[in-house]
Design a protein around this motif. Structure first.
Motif, PDB file in Angstrom:
ATOM      1  N   GLY A 144       1.402 -10.919 107.399  1.00  6.93           N
ATOM      2  CA  GLY A 144       0.105 -10.262 107.513  1.00  6.93           C
ATOM      3  C   GLY A 144      -0.923 -10.859 106.577  1.00  6.93           C
ATOM      4  O   GLY A 144      -2.095 -11.029 106.949  1.00  6.93           O
ATOM      5  N   PHE A 145      -0.525 -11.245 105.386  1.00  7.75           N
ATOM      6  CA  PHE A 145      -1.460 -11.861 104.442  1.00  7.75           C
ATOM      7  C   PHE A 145      -1.807 -13.293 104.870  1.00  7.75           C
ATOM      8  O   PHE A 145      -2.921 -13.761 104.662  1.00  7.75           O
ATOM      9  CB  PHE A 145      -0.877 -11.843 103.037  1.00  7.75           C
ATOM     10  N   TYR A 162       0.503  -9.233 115.577  1.00  3.05           N
ATOM     11  CA  TYR A 162       1.267  -8.952 114.353  1.00  3.05           C
ATOM     12  C   TYR A 162       1.647  -7.472 114.396  1.00  3.05           C
ATOM     13  O   TYR A 162       0.804  -6.583 114.206  1.00  3.05           O
ATOM     14  CB  TYR A 162       0.430  -9.229 113.103  1.00  3.05           C
ATOM     15  N   GLY A 163       2.906  -7.199 114.651  1.00  2.00           N
ATOM     16  CA  GLY A 163       3.307  -5.814 114.877  1.00  2.00           C
ATOM     17  C   GLY A 163       2.600  -5.282 116.104  1.00  2.00           C
ATOM     18  O   GLY A 163       2.704  -5.851 117.195  1.00  2.00           O
ATOM     19  N   PHE A 164       1.885  -4.185 115.942  1.00  2.00           N
ATOM     20  CA  PHE A 164       1.117  -3.621 117.053  1.00  2.00           C
ATOM     21  C   PHE A 164      -0.372  -3.975 116.955  1.00  2.00           C
ATOM     22  O   PHE A 164      -1.207  -3.408 117.674  1.00  2.00           O
ATOM     23  CB  PHE A 164       1.260  -2.088 117.066  1.00  2.00           C
ATOM     24  N   VAL A 165      -0.735  -4.914 116.047  1.00  2.00           N
ATOM     25  CA  VAL A 165      -2.129  -5.301 115.851  1.00  2.00           C
ATOM     26  C   VAL A 165      -2.396  -6.621 116.568  1.00  2.00           C
ATOM     27  O   VAL A 165      -1.805  -7.651 116.216  1.00  2.00           O
ATOM     28  CB  VAL A 165      -2.464  -5.427 114.354  1.00  2.00           C
ATOM     29  N   PRO A 166      -3.310  -6.634 117.582  1.00  2.00           N
ATOM     30  CA  PRO A 166      -3.699  -7.901 118.226  1.00  2.00           C
ATOM     31  C   PRO A 166      -4.747  -8.608 117.364  1.00  2.00           C
ATOM     32  O   PRO A 166      -5.801  -8.062 117.067  1.00  2.00           O
ATOM     33  CB  PRO A 166      -4.285  -7.453 119.564  1.00  2.00           C
ATOM     34  N   THR A 171     -11.861  -9.811 111.647  1.00  2.00           N
ATOM     35  CA  THR A 171     -11.748  -8.351 111.424  1.00  2.00           C
ATOM     36  C   THR A 171     -10.345  -7.865 111.746  1.00  2.00           C
ATOM     37  O   THR A 171      -9.722  -7.130 110.962  1.00  2.00           O
ATOM     38  CB  THR A 171     -12.777  -7.604 112.279  1.00  2.00           C
ATOM     39  N   THR A 172      -9.828  -8.249 112.905  1.00  2.00           N
ATOM     40  CA  THR A 172      -8.462  -7.844 113.259  1.00  2.00           C
ATOM     41  C   THR A 172      -7.438  -8.501 112.328  1.00  2.00           C
ATOM     42  O   THR A 172      -6.347  -7.972 112.117  1.00  2.00           O
ATOM     43  CB  THR A 172      -8.165  -8.201 114.712  1.00  2.00           C
ATOM     44  N   LEU A 179      -1.801  -3.733 107.541  1.00  2.00           N
ATOM     45  CA  LEU A 179      -0.467  -3.364 108.021  1.00  2.00           C
ATOM     46  C   LEU A 179       0.610  -4.054 107.182  1.00  2.00           C
ATOM     47  O   LEU A 179       1.640  -3.451 106.842  1.00  2.00           O
ATOM     48  CB  LEU A 179      -0.319  -3.747 109.491  1.00  2.00           C
ATOM     49  N   GLY A 180       0.359  -5.328 106.820  1.00  2.00           N
ATOM     50  CA  GLY A 180       1.314  -6.033 105.973  1.00  2.00           C
ATOM     51  C   GLY A 180       1.467  -5.378 104.613  1.00  2.00           C
ATOM     52  O   GLY A 180       2.582  -5.316 104.064  1.00  2.00           O
ATOM     53  N   ALA A 181       0.356  -4.863 104.044  1.00  2.00           N
ATOM     54  CA  ALA A 181       0.427  -4.183 102.749  1.00  2.00           C
ATOM     55  C   ALA A 181       1.256  -2.915 102.846  1.00  2.00           C
ATOM     56  O   ALA A 181       2.061  -2.604 101.956  1.00  2.00           O
ATOM     57  CB  ALA A 181      -0.984  -3.873 102.249  1.00  2.00           C
TER      58      ALA A 181
END
Length: 425
Positions: A144-145, A162-166, A171-172, A179-181
């Motif tokens: 995520g980072f 990344y996971g459930f994040v497109p 911004t995304t 989410l990574g944090a």
């Protein structure tokens, strides 16, 4: 930043991070070794067992099963050192000079052999997954980072999930970093948990709790027998000391008093002489009775507790002794007595046999256990052998589930540690 643990203490976040990283690397190491190792052991065992009917397996099976046991023992060591999970080893002993037929079928009749065989497919599947998850869970938040740094464009020109994040723009990408944090914070707790879960899964299959219970019953039976024997020997010692010491002096004093009564008018000078001797005999008998009582339960131990009793014991030694006592309360009288006489025996051995010039005593209570360490700078070489004083101490401590450990390399120093589970008042 500090993190409060379940026990109420506060640990630096760096310690948590170090624990997470350590658990992740250990999980990776276990996963990389467990999968090929389990597959190899499982396949070799199947092939060797299939060859038993034609005779080849009778020769190969003992070697294959020995290798499986070595692999399982390695996992037991890792479970104890990396996960704090102690897995009981309960293989039946085999005759030293057994022929291949006896060794093969002796090992096949051992229930522990089939527990090992059942554990191998579980270890190569669910065990591999739990160990690898411990590593992946700690590594995945870093992605995520990396995405937030804009490197996701190198991997994919379009949308990157990344996971459930497109992730399709900066911004995304920041959402992915958030989410990574969150995952990184969760990994601080879940990574060590997953590694322990892997070893507990191993314990659930490899461990033999019935054998552990049987071993516990055997130890309790032996310690009870030793306690009865020790009590009987102590009673015989007290009876012998009374008969040969104080009782003999009191009988002699009674005879002297009878003679004094007969000589009181005829020979007053002789009567006075015998009276003085009777007085000395009464003083000697009183001294011997006090020594006998002190050997049963020292007054300083009853009145002032174990710490002061050990200090008083150290003051009577002919070598310098440093004592460090940290006891916030008192243990039960039997536990204090056992610890006191254990320390007394250890100190006596150090003075007689070690040639020490200095002795250190550390006495404290922590984690529900009374711990006493006696260290000397003598020549070393102390062992717990049959007939030695340390063997007797070990037997007496067994009555209280206590343990005795000796570290005494040649040339010294010698460190004898006593641990007794107990609570302080």
């Amino acid at each position: 930043m500090d993190i409060e643990t379940k026990s109420g203490d506060r640990r630096p976040a760096t310690d948590r991070t170090r624990t997470m990283a350590q658990s992740a690397l250990r999980g990776l190491a276990v996963a990389l070794v467990s999968l090929p190792g389990s597959v190899l052991c499982f396949c070799l065992t199947l092939v060797s067992l299939a060859l038993v009917p034609i005779g080849i397996g009778i020769v190969t099976t003992p070697y294959v099963l020995t290798g499986v046991r070595m692999f399982a023992d390695w996992r037991r060591v890792l479970a104890a050192e990396w996960g704090g999970v102690r897995i009981q080893r309960a293989y039946r002993p085999l005759p030293k000079d057994a022929n291949p037929w006896a060794r093969t079928f002796g090992m096949l009749r051992d229930p522990a052999t089939w527990r090992d065989f059942l554990w191998l497919p579980v270890d190569m599947t669910l065990g591999f997954v739990t160990a690898l998850l411990a590593f992946a869970l700690a590594l995945y938040p870093l992605e995520g980072f990396v995405i937030a740094a804009g490197l996701w464009r190198v991997w994919d020109g379009g949308t990157y999930w990344y996971g459930f994040v497109p992730v399709s723009d900066q911004t995304t990408a920041l959402y992915a970093a958030a989410l990574g944090a969150v995952l990184l914070v969760a990994a601080h707790w879940l990574t060590p948990f997953l590694l322990r879960a892997h070893f507990r899964l191993t314990d659930a299959i490899l461990g033999s709790h019935q054998v552990e219970l049987a071993e516990r019953v055997r130890v309790l039976t032996e310690t009870r027998r030793d306690a009865v024997d020790t009590s009987a020997a102590e009673l015989r010692r007290i009876e012998r000391d009374l008969h040969d010491g104080a009782q003999a002096r009191l009988v002699a004093m009674g005879m002297d008093l009878g003679t004094i009564e007969a000589l009181l008018e005829k020979d007053p000078a002789k009567a006075r002489e015998l009276l003085a001797r009777a007085r000395r005999s009464s003083a000697d008998a009183l001294t011997e009775l006090r020594e006998l009582v002190r050997g049963i339960h020292p007054p300083v131990l009853a009145e002032r507790g174990l710490g002061d009793a050990v200090r008083a014991l150290a003051l009577r030694l002919p070598v310098p002794v440093e004592t460090d006592v940290d006891l916030p309360g008192r243990a039960e009288a039997p536990v204090e007595s056992a610890a006191y006489f254990a320390v007394s025996e250890i100190l006596t051995n150090a003075v007689k046999h070690s040639g020490a010039e200095r002795i250190w005593i550390d006495l404290h209570h922590a984690d529900g256990r009374l711990r006493v360490s006696v260290t000397d700078d003598g020549k070393g070489g102390a062992v717990i052998g049959a007939g030695s004083g340390l063997a007797g101490v070990e037997r007496r401590l067994g009555t209280f589930d206590g343990v005795l450990a000796v570290s005494s390399p040649a040339g010294g120093p010698t460190m004898v540690t006593v641990e007794i589970p107990c609570a302080l008042s």
